[in-house]
Design a protein around this motif. Structure first.
Motif, PDB file in Angstrom:
ATOM      1  N   TYR A 262       0.577  -1.241   0.225  1.00  0.00           N
ATOM      2  CA  TYR A 262       0.479   0.107  -0.278  1.00  0.00           C
ATOM      3  C   TYR A 262       0.677   1.307  -0.106  1.00  0.00           C
ATOM      4  O   TYR A 262       0.327   2.816  -0.631  1.00  0.00           O
ATOM      5  CB  TYR A 262      -0.864   0.197   0.738  1.00  0.00           C
ATOM      6  CG  TYR A 262      -0.791  -0.567   2.642  1.00  0.00           C
ATOM      7  CD1 TYR A 262      -0.231   0.597   3.085  1.00  0.00           C
ATOM      8  CD2 TYR A 262      -0.214  -1.618   2.738  1.00  0.00           C
ATOM      9  CE1 TYR A 262       0.670   1.212   4.594  1.00  0.00           C
ATOM     10  CE2 TYR A 262      -0.148  -1.212   4.417  1.00  0.00           C
ATOM     11  CZ  TYR A 262       0.545  -0.648   4.923  1.00  0.00           C
ATOM     12  OH  TYR A 262       1.125  -0.813   6.125  1.00  0.00           O
ATOM     13  N   LEU A 263       1.782   1.170   0.959  1.00  0.00           N
ATOM     14  CA  LEU A 263       2.218   2.914   0.975  1.00  0.00           C
ATOM     15  C   LEU A 263       3.315   2.992  -0.901  1.00  0.00           C
ATOM     16  O   LEU A 263       3.554   3.843  -1.475  1.00  0.00           O
ATOM     17  CB  LEU A 263       4.124   2.398   1.449  1.00  0.00           C
ATOM     18  CG  LEU A 263       3.749   2.769   2.949  1.00  0.00           C
ATOM     19  CD1 LEU A 263       5.305   1.667   4.260  1.00  0.00           C
ATOM     20  CD2 LEU A 263       3.064   3.583   3.936  1.00  0.00           C
ATOM     21  N   GLN A 264       3.925   1.668  -0.751  1.00  0.00           N
ATOM     22  CA  GLN A 264       4.371   2.067  -2.878  1.00  0.00           C
ATOM     23  C   GLN A 264       2.934   2.353  -3.547  1.00  0.00           C
ATOM     24  O   GLN A 264       3.662   3.072  -4.562  1.00  0.00           O
ATOM     25  CB  GLN A 264       4.399   0.577  -3.404  1.00  0.00           C
ATOM     26  CG  GLN A 264       6.633   0.421  -4.258  1.00  0.00           C
ATOM     27  CD  GLN A 264       6.926  -0.817  -4.210  1.00  0.00           C
ATOM     28  OE1 GLN A 264       5.899  -1.760  -4.575  1.00  0.00           O
ATOM     29  NE2 GLN A 264       7.730  -0.917  -4.065  1.00  0.00           N
TER      30      GLN A 264
ATOM     31  N   ALA B 137       3.554   5.401  -6.233  1.00  0.00           N
ATOM     32  CA  ALA B 137       3.047   5.241  -7.111  1.00  0.00           C
ATOM     33  C   ALA B 137       2.013   6.024  -8.247  1.00  0.00           C
ATOM     34  O   ALA B 137       1.579   7.037  -8.791  1.00  0.00           O
ATOM     35  CB  ALA B 137       2.814   4.346  -7.394  1.00  0.00           C
ATOM     36  N   PHE B 138      -0.003   6.483  -6.984  1.00  0.00           N
ATOM     37  CA  PHE B 138      -0.948   7.435  -7.486  1.00  0.00           C
ATOM     38  C   PHE B 138      -0.339   8.714  -7.388  1.00  0.00           C
ATOM     39  O   PHE B 138      -0.306   8.932  -8.631  1.00  0.00           O
ATOM     40  CB  PHE B 138      -1.877   7.127  -6.775  1.00  0.00           C
ATOM     41  CG  PHE B 138      -3.362   7.460  -6.696  1.00  0.00           C
ATOM     42  CD1 PHE B 138      -4.057   7.012  -8.274  1.00  0.00           C
ATOM     43  CD2 PHE B 138      -3.624   8.428  -5.909  1.00  0.00           C
ATOM     44  CE1 PHE B 138      -4.996   7.906  -8.326  1.00  0.00           C
ATOM     45  CE2 PHE B 138      -4.558   9.372  -6.344  1.00  0.00           C
ATOM     46  CZ  PHE B 138      -4.966   9.217  -7.913  1.00  0.00           C
ATOM     47  N   ILE B 139       0.538   9.002  -6.886  1.00  0.00           N
ATOM     48  CA  ILE B 139       0.278  10.309  -6.890  1.00  0.00           C
ATOM     49  C   ILE B 139       1.593  10.815  -8.095  1.00  0.00           C
ATOM     50  O   ILE B 139       1.376  11.807  -8.576  1.00  0.00           O
ATOM     51  CB  ILE B 139       1.308  10.724  -5.729  1.00  0.00           C
ATOM     52  CG1 ILE B 139      -0.192  10.957  -4.323  1.00  0.00           C
ATOM     53  CG2 ILE B 139       1.575  12.458  -5.284  1.00  0.00           C
ATOM     54  CD1 ILE B 139       0.109  11.127  -2.816  1.00  0.00           C
ATOM     55  N   HIS B 140       2.777   9.835  -8.328  1.00  0.00           N
ATOM     56  CA  HIS B 140       3.939  10.037  -8.854  1.00  0.00           C
ATOM     57  C   HIS B 140       2.977   9.651 -10.359  1.00  0.00           C
ATOM     58  O   HIS B 140       3.109  10.819 -11.330  1.00  0.00           O
ATOM     59  CB  HIS B 140       4.660   9.013  -9.340  1.00  0.00           C
ATOM     60  CG  HIS B 140       5.846   8.701  -7.894  1.00  0.00           C
ATOM     61  ND1 HIS B 140       6.140   7.600  -8.133  1.00  0.00           N
ATOM     62  CD2 HIS B 140       6.034  10.282  -7.546  1.00  0.00           C
ATOM     63  CE1 HIS B 140       7.334   8.049  -6.465  1.00  0.00           C
ATOM     64  NE2 HIS B 140       6.858   9.548  -6.254  1.00  0.00           N
ATOM     65  N   ASP B 141       2.357   9.005 -10.664  1.00  0.00           N
ATOM     66  CA  ASP B 141       1.197   9.625 -11.515  1.00  0.00           C
ATOM     67  C   ASP B 141       0.162  10.435 -11.911  1.00  0.00           C
ATOM     68  O   ASP B 141       0.715  11.219 -13.015  1.00  0.00           O
ATOM     69  CB  ASP B 141       0.051   7.907 -12.039  1.00  0.00           C
ATOM     70  CG  ASP B 141       0.188   7.054 -13.698  1.00  0.00           C
ATOM     71  OD1 ASP B 141       1.125   7.936 -13.820  1.00  0.00           O
ATOM     72  OD2 ASP B 141      -0.495   6.268 -13.390  1.00  0.00           O
TER      73      ASP B 141
ATOM     74  N   PHE C  49      -5.082   6.756 -13.380  1.00  0.00           N
ATOM     75  CA  PHE C  49      -4.089   6.677 -12.477  1.00  0.00           C
ATOM     76  C   PHE C  49      -3.257   5.335 -12.129  1.00  0.00           C
ATOM     77  O   PHE C  49      -3.789   5.599 -10.822  1.00  0.00           O
ATOM     78  CB  PHE C  49      -3.188   8.077 -12.061  1.00  0.00           C
ATOM     79  CG  PHE C  49      -3.614   9.516 -12.677  1.00  0.00           C
ATOM     80  CD1 PHE C  49      -3.333   9.668 -13.738  1.00  0.00           C
ATOM     81  CD2 PHE C  49      -5.150   9.931 -12.547  1.00  0.00           C
ATOM     82  CE1 PHE C  49      -3.324  10.793 -14.468  1.00  0.00           C
ATOM     83  CE2 PHE C  49      -5.762  11.149 -13.744  1.00  0.00           C
ATOM     84  CZ  PHE C  49      -4.703  11.793 -14.338  1.00  0.00           C
ATOM     85  N   ASN C  50      -2.694   4.775 -12.593  1.00  0.00           N
ATOM     86  CA  ASN C  50      -1.965   3.894 -11.658  1.00  0.00           C
ATOM     87  C   ASN C  50      -2.984   2.717 -10.970  1.00  0.00           C
ATOM     88  O   ASN C  50      -2.510   2.116  -9.944  1.00  0.00           O
ATOM     89  CB  ASN C  50      -1.029   4.253 -10.137  1.00  0.00           C
ATOM     90  CG  ASN C  50      -0.164   2.764  -9.422  1.00  0.00           C
ATOM     91  OD1 ASN C  50       0.422   2.796 -10.640  1.00  0.00           O
ATOM     92  ND2 ASN C  50      -0.649   3.215  -8.486  1.00  0.00           N
TER      93      ASN C  50
END
Ligand code: GLN
Length: 308
Positions: free
Chosen positions: A134-136, A140-144, A221-222
């Motif tokens: 979940y942390l990753q 990853a969602f915010i990166h996307d 996203f992601n």
């Protein structure tokens, strides 16, 4: 519209307010940030960017992260999440315990601390059921959504908040008592504090909020997909619940859906036109950035652009 000229003018005008209020010192690491900074960035749906002041300095997004958390919860679990929290404005402080007790452990909305702690619990269970970290995945969602993959948690800020996080721990304990937290309290709190500790600049935040301003474009996203209707409804919750017990005032003075955080940031959107992020660390007694609020009030007043 000459946004560049307008935001430069406004930032110069609000500068005298920069010394008013104080940082969120209940999180010791936040009290160490240089408070004499302020920035603004607008992203239009056409892809233009207008920035002024300290718009590229990263700061702790704190409760602005609740918007990303809600997007992920809705994308993964849909309307089932509303069995565990409401969507009404709270009219109380973001960390209020009284209302939560009266309402038997069902948070008023996702944008107060109790609601976000429940959402973190939902995400932990949802990701674990999919055998995902979940942390990753949160990152990853915010990166996307922001198009920037250097954004990260700040574990010093998360640790600092945990070291004094008595009220949030009390909220989490009460939620657990009422059966509204499934996972271990310590794991849920850790995740919650990490989501709050994420650091982004005004420009990165404005870019990340574009998909919320542009509900006609598919939101995916992601692996998190939202319908146009879900995105619009998220805006409705930002409008009514984004500023705790100052949501009415923000609607009245600014007239845009948005979300604030005790790091001094505010992100807001003008649907179908632009997203905007402002930042200045000193807060009023409701936990909202004094310079940020005034900057947005002047922006929608000068441009005559608001949702009303
Ligand atoms: N991490 C902060 C807290 O839980 C977030 C509060 C906020 O930004 N309003 O108290």
């Amino acid at each position: 519209m000459n946004y560049q000229e307008i935001i430069e003018e406004i930032l110069a005008e609000v500068k005298p307010l920069q010394g008013k209020g104080k940082q969120a010192d209940y999180i010791p690491a936040l009290a160490k940030v240089n408070p004499d900074q302020s920035g603004i960035c607008i992203h239009t749906l056409d892809g233009d960017e207008f920035a002024a002041g300290d718009a590229t300095v990263r700061f702790s997004i704190q409760s602005i992260s609740k918007v990303f958390t809600l997007a992920m919860c809705l994308g993964l679990e849909g309307d089932a999440i509303w069995q565990r929290m409401g969507k009404e404005p709270s009219g109380t402080a973001f960390n209020s315990l009284i209302q939560l007790e009266i309402e038997k452990g069902k948070p008023r909305n996702p944008f107060i601390n109790a609601g976000a702690i429940v959402m973190c619990d939902i995400l932990i269970s949802s990701m674990k059921a999919r055998n995902k970290d979940y942390l990753q995945n949160y990152l990853a969602f915010i990166h996307d959504v922001s198009g920037c993959n250097t954004i990260n948690y700040n574990t010093d800020i998360a640790d600092s908040e945990r070291s004094c996080g008595y009220l949030n721990a009390a909220i989490a304990n009460m939620l657990k008592y009422y059966g509204n937290i499934v996972n271990e309290i310590e794991e849920v709190l850790r995740f919650y504090f990490l989501t709050c500790s994420i650091e982004m600049s005004c420009c990165e935040l404005a870019k990340a909020f574009i998909p919320f301003a542009d509900h006609n474009k598919p939101f995916e996203f992601n692996g998190i997909a939202l319908t146009a209707s879900q995105v619009k409804r998220m805006n409705a919750i930002m409008q009514t619940c984004g500023f705790y017990d100052e949501a009415g005032e923000f609607s009245y003075l600014v007239g845009l859906p948005g979300k604030s955080g005790v790091g001094g940031g505010i992100a807001a959107i003008y649907p179908q036109r632009y997203s905007v992020a402002v930042w200045s660390p000193r807060l009023n007694e409701k936990g909202n950035s004094i310079v940020g609020l005034k900057t947005l009030e002047l922006l929608t007043t000068r441009t005559k652009e608001s949702i009303f």
